[in-house]
Design an enzyme around this catalytic site. Structure first.
Site, PDB file in Angstrom:
ATOM      1  N   TRP A  82       8.829  -0.107   1.829  1.00  0.00           N
ATOM      2  CA  TRP A  82       8.721  -0.717   3.173  1.00  0.00           C
ATOM      3  C   TRP A  82       7.665  -1.815   3.238  1.00  0.00           C
ATOM      4  CZ3 TRP A  82       7.822   4.931   4.766  1.00  0.00           C
ATOM      5  CH2 TRP A  82       9.003   5.650   4.599  1.00  0.00           C
ATOM      6  N   ILE A  83       7.650  -2.689   2.245  1.00  0.00           N
ATOM      7  CA  ILE A  83       6.608  -3.717   2.208  1.00  0.00           C
ATOM      8  C   ILE A  83       7.115  -5.006   2.873  1.00  0.00           C
ATOM      9  CG2 ILE A  83       5.001  -4.995   0.729  1.00  0.00           C
ATOM     10  CD1 ILE A  83       4.693  -1.820   0.813  1.00  0.00           C
ATOM     11  N   GLU A 142      -0.514   8.787  15.690  1.00  0.00           N
ATOM     12  CA  GLU A 142      -1.325   9.973  15.373  1.00  0.00           C
ATOM     13  C   GLU A 142      -2.544   9.561  14.538  1.00  0.00           C
ATOM     14  OE1 GLU A 142       1.991   9.762  14.973  1.00  0.00           O
ATOM     15  OE2 GLU A 142       2.662  11.147  16.509  1.00  0.00           O
ATOM     16  N   ALA A 144       3.128   8.449  -0.430  1.00  0.00           N
ATOM     17  CA  ALA A 144       1.786   8.146   0.103  1.00  0.00           C
ATOM     18  C   ALA A 144       1.933   7.180   1.269  1.00  0.00           C
ATOM     19  CB  ALA A 144       0.895   7.553  -0.987  1.00  0.00           C
ATOM     20  N   GLY A 145       2.039   7.742   2.482  1.00  0.00           N
ATOM     21  CA  GLY A 145       2.188   6.925   3.692  1.00  0.00           C
ATOM     22  C   GLY A 145       0.883   6.950   4.468  1.00  0.00           C
ATOM     23  N   LEU A 166       0.841  -1.192   0.000  1.00  0.00           N
ATOM     24  CA  LEU A 166       0.000   0.000   0.000  1.00  0.00           C
ATOM     25  C   LEU A 166       0.883   1.252   0.000  1.00  0.00           C
ATOM     26  CD1 LEU A 166      -2.879   1.210   0.575  1.00  0.00           C
ATOM     27  CD2 LEU A 166      -2.402   0.879   2.993  1.00  0.00           C
ATOM     28  N   THR A 167       1.867   1.265   0.917  1.00  0.00           N
ATOM     29  CA  THR A 167       2.671   2.474   1.129  1.00  0.00           C
ATOM     30  C   THR A 167       3.580   2.777  -0.066  1.00  0.00           C
ATOM     31  OG1 THR A 167       2.667   1.985   3.477  1.00  0.00           O
ATOM     32  CG2 THR A 167       4.296   3.578   2.731  1.00  0.00           C
ATOM     33  N   GLU A 223       1.220   0.161  10.053  1.00  0.00           N
ATOM     34  CA  GLU A 223      -0.247  -0.013   9.996  1.00  0.00           C
ATOM     35  C   GLU A 223      -0.985   1.160  10.643  1.00  0.00           C
ATOM     36  OE1 GLU A 223      -2.103  -3.784  10.107  1.00  0.00           O
ATOM     37  OE2 GLU A 223      -0.190  -4.799   9.902  1.00  0.00           O
TER      38      GLU A 223
HETATM   39  C1  LIG Z   1       9.355  -1.974   9.029  1.00  0.00           C
HETATM   40  C2  LIG Z   1       8.153  -1.453   8.294  1.00  0.00           C
HETATM   41  C3  LIG Z   1       7.258  -2.352   7.708  1.00  0.00           C
HETATM   42  C4  LIG Z   1       6.161  -1.878   6.963  1.00  0.00           C
HETATM   43  N1  LIG Z   1       5.338  -2.778   6.313  1.00  0.00           N
HETATM   44  C5  LIG Z   1       4.400  -2.304   5.451  1.00  0.00           C
HETATM   45  C6  LIG Z   1       3.642  -3.213   4.620  1.00  0.00           C
HETATM   46  O1  LIG Z   1       3.767  -4.444   4.719  1.00  0.00           O
HETATM   47  N2  LIG Z   1       2.764  -2.689   3.717  1.00  0.00           N
HETATM   48  C7  LIG Z   1       2.580  -1.348   3.582  1.00  0.00           C
HETATM   49  O2  LIG Z   1       1.783  -0.953   2.728  1.00  0.00           O
HETATM   50  N3  LIG Z   1       3.268  -0.454   4.358  1.00  0.00           N
HETATM   51  C8  LIG Z   1       4.183  -0.895   5.276  1.00  0.00           C
HETATM   52  N4  LIG Z   1       4.899  -0.009   6.046  1.00  0.00           N
HETATM   53  C9  LIG Z   1       4.649   1.423   5.917  1.00  0.00           C
HETATM   54  C10 LIG Z   1       3.916   2.052   7.120  1.00  0.00           C
HETATM   55  O3  LIG Z   1       2.592   1.605   7.157  1.00  0.00           O
HETATM   56  C11 LIG Z   1       4.062   3.572   7.013  1.00  0.00           C
HETATM   57  O4  LIG Z   1       5.409   3.875   7.349  1.00  0.00           O
HETATM   58  C12 LIG Z   1       3.119   4.329   7.915  1.00  0.00           C
HETATM   59  O5  LIG Z   1       1.801   4.177   7.485  1.00  0.00           O
HETATM   60  C13 LIG Z   1       3.425   5.825   7.989  1.00  0.00           C
HETATM   61  O6  LIG Z   1       3.643   6.392   6.738  1.00  0.00           O
HETATM   62  P1  LIG Z   1       4.972   7.275   6.478  1.00  0.00           P
HETATM   63  O7  LIG Z   1       6.102   6.483   6.986  1.00  0.00           O
HETATM   64  O8  LIG Z   1       4.980   7.699   5.066  1.00  0.00           O
HETATM   65  O9  LIG Z   1       4.828   8.528   7.425  1.00  0.00           O
HETATM   66  P2  LIG Z   1       4.082   9.908   7.086  1.00  0.00           P
HETATM   67  O10 LIG Z   1       2.689   9.648   6.658  1.00  0.00           O
HETATM   68  O11 LIG Z   1       4.934  10.752   6.220  1.00  0.00           O
HETATM   69  O12 LIG Z   1       4.028  10.563   8.539  1.00  0.00           O
HETATM   70  C14 LIG Z   1       5.120  11.270   9.133  1.00  0.00           C
HETATM   71  C15 LIG Z   1       4.637  11.825  10.475  1.00  0.00           C
HETATM   72  O13 LIG Z   1       3.535  12.731  10.263  1.00  0.00           O
HETATM   73  C16 LIG Z   1       2.408  12.289  11.007  1.00  0.00           C
HETATM   74  N5  LIG Z   1       1.189  12.595  10.265  1.00  0.00           N
HETATM   75  C17 LIG Z   1       0.892  12.276   8.975  1.00  0.00           C
HETATM   76  N6  LIG Z   1      -0.332  12.718   8.642  1.00  0.00           N
HETATM   77  C18 LIG Z   1      -0.833  13.322   9.759  1.00  0.00           C
HETATM   78  C19 LIG Z   1      -2.066  13.989  10.069  1.00  0.00           C
HETATM   79  N7  LIG Z   1      -3.041  14.093   9.165  1.00  0.00           N
HETATM   80  N8  LIG Z   1      -2.225  14.490  11.319  1.00  0.00           N
HETATM   81  C20 LIG Z   1      -1.248  14.357  12.251  1.00  0.00           C
HETATM   82  N9  LIG Z   1      -0.064  13.754  12.026  1.00  0.00           N
HETATM   83  C21 LIG Z   1       0.137  13.231  10.793  1.00  0.00           C
HETATM   84  C22 LIG Z   1       2.608  10.789  11.215  1.00  0.00           C
HETATM   85  O14 LIG Z   1       1.858  10.306  12.307  1.00  0.00           O
HETATM   86  C23 LIG Z   1       4.103  10.724  11.415  1.00  0.00           C
HETATM   87  O15 LIG Z   1       4.403  11.031  12.747  1.00  0.00           O
HETATM   88  C24 LIG Z   1       5.952  -0.464   6.842  1.00  0.00           C
HETATM   89  C25 LIG Z   1       6.836   0.434   7.463  1.00  0.00           C
HETATM   90  C26 LIG Z   1       7.923  -0.037   8.159  1.00  0.00           C
HETATM   91  C27 LIG Z   1       8.874   0.968   8.780  1.00  0.00           C
END
Ligand SMILES: Cc1cc2nc3c(=O)[nH]c(=O)nc-3n(C[C@H](O)[C@H](O)[C@H](O)COP(=O)(O)OP(=O)(O)OC[C@H]3O[C@@H](n4cnc5c(N)ncnc54)[C@H](O)[C@@H]3O)c2cc1C
Length: 380
Positions: free
Chosen positions: A156-157, A368, A130-131, A125-126, A364
């Site tokens: 990061w999948i 926040e 687009a996180g 998904l990520t 997941e």
């Molecule tokens: C080891 C690992 C395994 C993973 N496995 C998977 C997987 O199998 N499949 C998959 O799809 N993804 C996976 N991920 C991705 C994970 O789900 C994302 O890292 C997570 O959803 C956050 O997205 P981001 O890292 O882009 O952070 P960002 O979205 O950029 O967020 C950065 C900061 O801003 C804050 N923030 C963002 N938006 C808001 C808001 N509207 N209000 C307040 N605060 C906000 C966040 O809480 C965070 O503190 C994995 C990540 C890791 C590190």
């Protein structure tokens, strides 16, 4: 809610605990140190039916429920966060969407081998841009004849390198109001054009495989679109609701391990002529840890029970994920504090618990995002 576990749930918990202690625990330090994905352990877990716990027997599963599955995740997480994360992701993110939304043919072709443990599933998904805002997906799917052509990048999948199939989300069209339609596609691992790389150097859960996926003109038959093409966004929200219960269960496992280690050490370590467990400052830390572990476990069991009963569980799974992941981090931190200088040394393992626990506040849905989900459920 009946707080007594059934005989089957107790039996599975004992079976997983025995397996975790005998087979996984002795390797946990090396798995972390060498960032070693324990593929052989996953094969054994598959044979024991652990990868199919929450799926019906007709789809290769063990016919268990979410509570049983959460207990299994906790037991594995208690000895090894890396193995626990890959296990939870394989079941909740890899296989579950196929069970929830797949057509009968998709279930037979893709879910059955995952539930039987013949391969692992993965969920992409990520993306780099687009996180938390997963609706901002930039990967595109264009229909050409009987196939979709996928182009984009995922980051990061979990488990992707070892996966049999990866479900990826992509923009497949536009709604009348101009918003993107997001659909999910089942991509078999060997599909040409899909490159999977695992070069990340992570802080924790180092033995869990984490991969980058590049999709370049990846051609998938249009039958591989998962369920209703219009509903990909709702599908992944539902998948994440379920996945949060397993991340919370993993957090309970790490928090319990932190408490167990800290308590044992406090009883053994002597300073000022007596065990440090006799000092009230240490006792209060242990009391808080024990209380929080108990509360977090109850939250996991309640969310799992609601899911099993077919009742709404979005709010409760967010409560459980948020509280349990923050509990795991606090407990691991206190376990290091109770160990003093020894806790800072890798040999005592509690520093690994802290590094592993940190991921649970991010993956997941960050803490926040959990608070946003809860606030939305409150009607804000
Ligand atoms: C080891 C690992 C395994 C993973 N496995 C998977 C997987 O199998 N499949 C998959 O799809 N993804 C996976 N991920 C991705 C994970 O789900 C994302 O890292 C997570 O959803 C956050 O997205 P981001 O890292 O882009 O952070 P960002 O979205 O950029 O967020 C950065 C900061 O801003 C804050 N923030 C963002 N938006 C808001 C808001 N509207 N209000 C307040 N605060 C906000 C966040 O809480 C965070 O503190 C994995 C990540 C890791 C590190």
């Amino acid at each position: 809610m009946n707080f007594e576990l059934s005989k089957e749930q107790e039996m599975t918990r004992k079976m997983v605990r025995d397996f975790a202690e005998e087979k996984i625990a002795p390797r946990a330090v090396e798995i972390d140190k060498n960032s070693e994905f324990p593929e052989d352990l996953f094969k054994e877990m598959g044979k024991l039916g652990l990868l199919g716990i929450p799926f019906p027997e007709e789809y290769g599963g063990s016919g268990g429920d979410t509570i049983t599955y959460a207990l299994a995740v906790e037991e594995i997480g208690r000895v090894c966060g890396s193995t626990g994360l890959s296990y939870a992701a394989a079941v909740s993110l890899g296989a579950s969407p196929l069970y929830y939304f797949g057509t009968e043919e998709q279930k037979r072709e893709f879910l059955v081998p995952l539930a039987k443990g013949e391969g692992l599933g993965s969920f992409g998904l990520t993306e780099p841009n687009a996180g938390s805002d997963a609706g901002g997906t930039q990967t595109k799917a264009v229909l050409e004849g009987d196939h979709y052509i996928l182009n984009g990048e995922k980051c990061w999948i979990t488990n992707a390198e070892y996966a049999r199939s990866i479900t990826v989300t992509a923009v497949s069209g536009k709604r009348d109001d101009g918003r993107n339609i997001i659909s999910a596609f089942i991509v078999p691992k060997d599909t040409p054009g899909m490159t999977v790389r695992s070069d990340y150097d992570k802080m924790g859960v180092r033995g869990s495989n984490t991969s980058e996926i590049v999709l370049e003109d990846v051609k998938v038959p249009k039958e591989n679109i998962l369920g209703d093409p219009q509903k990909g966004f709702g599908q992944f929200l539902h998948t994440l609701d379920g996945g949060r219960i397993s991340i919370a269960a993993l957090a309970v496992g790490i928090a319990q391990a932190s408490l167990d280690r800290a308590l044992a050490y406090a009883k053994e370590r002597k300073q000022f002529g007596e065990p440090i467990s006799k000092f009230q400052a240490i006792q209060f830390k242990l009391a808080d840890m024990a209380m929080e572990v108990e509360l977090a476990r109850n939250m996991v069991l309640k969310a799992a029970w609601l899911k099993d009963e077919g009742k709404p569980f979005t709010k409760e799974s967010a409560y459980a994920k948020l509280f349990a992941s923050e509990t795991a981090f606090r407990s691991a931190n206190q376990a290091i504090q109770i160990h003093g200088g020894y806790g800072y040394m890798r040999e005592y393992e509690v520093e690994r618990f802290l590094r592993d626990a940190k991921l649970l506040e991010i993956g997941e849905g960050t803490s926040e995002i959990q608070r946003m989900v809860i606030a939305r459920q409150l009607g804000c």
